[in-house]
Design a protein around this motif. Structure first.
Motif, short mmCIF file in Angstrom:
data_model
loop_
_atom_site.label_atom_id
_atom_site.label_comp_id
_atom_site.label_asym_id
_atom_site.label_seq_id
_atom_site.Cartn_x
_atom_site.Cartn_y
_atom_site.Cartn_z
N CYS A 203 0.83 -1.21 0.00
CA CYS A 203 0.00 0.00 0.00
C CYS A 203 0.86 1.26 0.00
CB CYS A 203 -0.93 -0.02 1.21
SG CYS A 203 -2.02 1.41 1.33
N TYR A 208 -3.33 -0.38 -4.40
CA TYR A 208 -4.59 -0.66 -3.69
C TYR A 208 -4.57 -2.14 -3.30
CZ TYR A 208 -9.56 -1.70 -2.98
OH TYR A 208 -10.74 -2.13 -2.47
N LEU A 229 -7.09 -1.59 1.66
CA LEU A 229 -6.22 -0.47 2.00
C LEU A 229 -6.07 0.44 0.79
CD1 LEU A 229 -3.35 -2.33 3.93
CD2 LEU A 229 -5.35 -1.15 4.89
N THR A 230 -6.40 1.72 0.96
CA THR A 230 -6.28 2.69 -0.12
C THR A 230 -5.30 3.78 0.30
OG1 THR A 230 -8.56 2.30 -0.77
CG2 THR A 230 -7.52 4.31 -1.57
N VAL A 242 -3.70 6.54 4.94
CA VAL A 242 -4.22 5.29 4.40
C VAL A 242 -5.64 5.09 4.93
CG1 VAL A 242 -3.98 2.77 4.32
CG2 VAL A 242 -1.94 4.24 4.22
#
Length: 534
Positions: A203, A208, A229-230, A242
């Motif tokens: 990440c 992504y 998780l972005t 995040v």
């Protein structure tokens, strides 16, 4: 259950990618396009989708304003919105989240990411609707989302948790302090599990990430959690924070395990079925041959049934199993009987020869009456009974039966001439006809017989017994219909057994002006047209 997704985009390439990606998914997806932004609310309300894929460049509009409008409308407020952006910037993400987007995805579209985010959004949206219905006391959609059990965690660039929603507590069933005591204050540290550490590492590199993990609550309950998780970057492409969105997939895991067990069982069954299929194929060939034989037998049975019963009656019996008796107001009944039948039978040394001759007469009678649309009822010994006007009613039956009687008379006379030359026994008939009402139907349960009943039948029988050999005797009722077209001889009132005196007439021939031949047996075109017009 198929999922319905609305797509708002002007980009043909994006639409092509979307259709292609969803066509690869085993679950069924229905994609519908929003073509006019002015009517977007009414379109969404009409379609009631599970999720909206919204391109922020749709019709060059102010995407945040449109998202706010969608979320402001009560009918579309609960529908999840997955925004499609060109690249990830904190201010863009923040703007679309503030405007009402539930999630976002960057271009170019990543297939697994789109599918995962779509499913997460749909499940979250459906859960939201269910909870809103069951929890009408909630003050706002935010509260409903918080109670839904999905967790949203904001993590800063140092790996520290800065914010969690109420769904976090519901999912983990613990406080944030307890969570930190397990994972530590820094989620980017190496003391977390290998799977979590690898996910955060990817990440932080701008990827992504979706991964699964196990969590044991303070009460000892094990949960399967799916985390997405972005990474969000600032203007200088430095990591800002995040966003971790998590959901409980314990039920899905249980279903997957059950499906895996069933799949293994099905594989075993499939192997057994493959062996059984070979046997079935051989049996199917045998069944096919038997079916062909049965079809042939069925055709024979149907043909035999039509020889015994009228078409309408046979069809009714095949479809319904019964034929309701029907009253006919007016028909013409004809009896034909051989003169001196007992004496004739004694002149034959071989009974088979005698029966063959009798059969040849009846077969000829069958052919004659069939041409006149007359229905054969039965033969009783040497007596032949038929009726015109059943089972299909018509107005020409008096003419049909009289014309048929003349043909029977002519046939028997011609046959007698041939037999006389060969010194064979001479056969002669008496014919009686009466017109009146009858009841027609099927009697018997196992051996069907179509028959008619009523005084008309008795009177027609008396017409035959009161007739002279070689002649045709008709009642006054029948005479009243055909008198203008046939030459008839009045006989006056003749006694009839159990009935009394009845006016009777001998039919000699067709009148010359209506006859095709000199003997008056064959009707000409004028008479045929008159009969056909009745």
């Amino acid at each position: 259950m198929p999922y319905k997704v609305l797509l708002a985009s002007d980009s043909q390439q994006l639409k092509t990618d979307i259709y292609r990606i969803f066509s690869l998914v085993e679950d069924e997806f229905t994609i519908k396009e929003i073509t006019d932004i002015e009517f977007i609310i009414s379109f969404i309300s009409e379609e009631d989708p599970d999720l909206i894929l919204y391109d922020i460049h749709f019709e060059n509009s102010a995407s945040t304003d449109i998202l706010k409008i969608i979320k402001a409308d009560p009918k579309s407020a609960d529908i999840p919105i997955l925004a499609i952006v060109d690249f990830l910037q904190p201010e863009i993400v923040q703007q679309i989240f503030n405007a009402g987007a539930d999630d976002f995805i960057g271009r170019p579209i990543n297939t697994p990411e789109l599918i995962q985010r779509t499913m997460v959004g749909i499940q979250r949206g459906r859960m939201l609707k269910k909870l809103k219905t069951l929890s009408s006391h909630f003050d706002s959609i935010t509260t409903a989302i918080s109670q839904a059990g999905n967790s949203v965690i904001i993590i800063d660039s140092k790996g520290e948790i800065t914010w969690v929603n109420e769904g976090f507590k519901r999912l983990y069933e613990c406080t944030l302090d307890y969570f930190k005591s397990v994972f530590g204050d820094n989620l980017f540290a190496s003391n977390v599990s290998a799977k979590t550490a690898d996910a955060f590492k990817r990440c932080l590199n701008g990827e992504y990430v979706i991964y699964e993990s196990n969590w044991v609550t303070p009460n000892g309950k094990t949960k399967f959690i799916q985390t997405s998780l972005t990474p969000v970057f600032d203007d200088l492409q430095n990591l800002s924070h995040v966003v971790a969105i998590e959901m409980d997939i314990t039920d899905l895991k249980i279903i997957e395990k059950n499906l895996a067990d069933k799949n293994e069982h099905l594989q075993t069954i499939t192997e057994s079925l493959e062996e059984a299929n070979k046997i079935l194929e051989e049996q199917q060939l045998q069944i096919q041959k038997q079916s062909e034989l049965l079809a042939e037998e069925k055709q024979k049975t149907e043909a035999l049934l039509l020889n015994i019963l009228p078409l309408e009656v046979a069809n009714a019996l095949q479809k319904k199993g019964f034929y309701k008796p029907k009253k006919f107001k007016e028909v013409s009944v004809m009896f034909a009987d051989f003169v001196g039948f007992s004496k004739i039978s004694k002149t034959y040394e071989n009974i088979i020869d005698f029966l063959n001759v009798l059969s040849s007469y009846f077969e000829a009678f069958d052919e004659i009456i069939t041409q006149r649309y007359i229905e054969k009822i039965k033969t009783i010994g040497d007596a032949y009974m038929c009726v015109g006007g059943v089972p299909r009613s018509n107005h020409s039956h008096p003419f049909d039966t009289v014309l048929a009687a003349l043909e029977l008379q002519q046939f028997v006379k011609e046959k007698a001439k041939q037999d006389a030359k060969s010194n064979k026994p001479i056969w002669a008939i008496r014919v009686g006809i009466h017109t009146g009402s009858v009841i027609a139907g099927v009697i018997g349960k196992h051996k069907f017989a179509y028959d008619i009943w009523g005084d008309t039948v008795n009177v027609a029988s008396r017409m035959e017994t009161a007739c002279e050999p070689g002649k045709i005797n008709i009642s006054e009722t029948t005479y009243s219909y055909i008198k203008d077209y046939f030459i008839c001889t009045p006989r006056g009132k003749i006694p009839a057994k159990n009935i009394g005196e009845i006016e009777m007439y001998f039919v000699k021939r067709i009148k010359p002006e209506y006859s095709e031949d000199t003997e008056g047996y064959i009707p000409n075109n004028t008479l045929k047209k008159i009969v056909s017009s009745l």
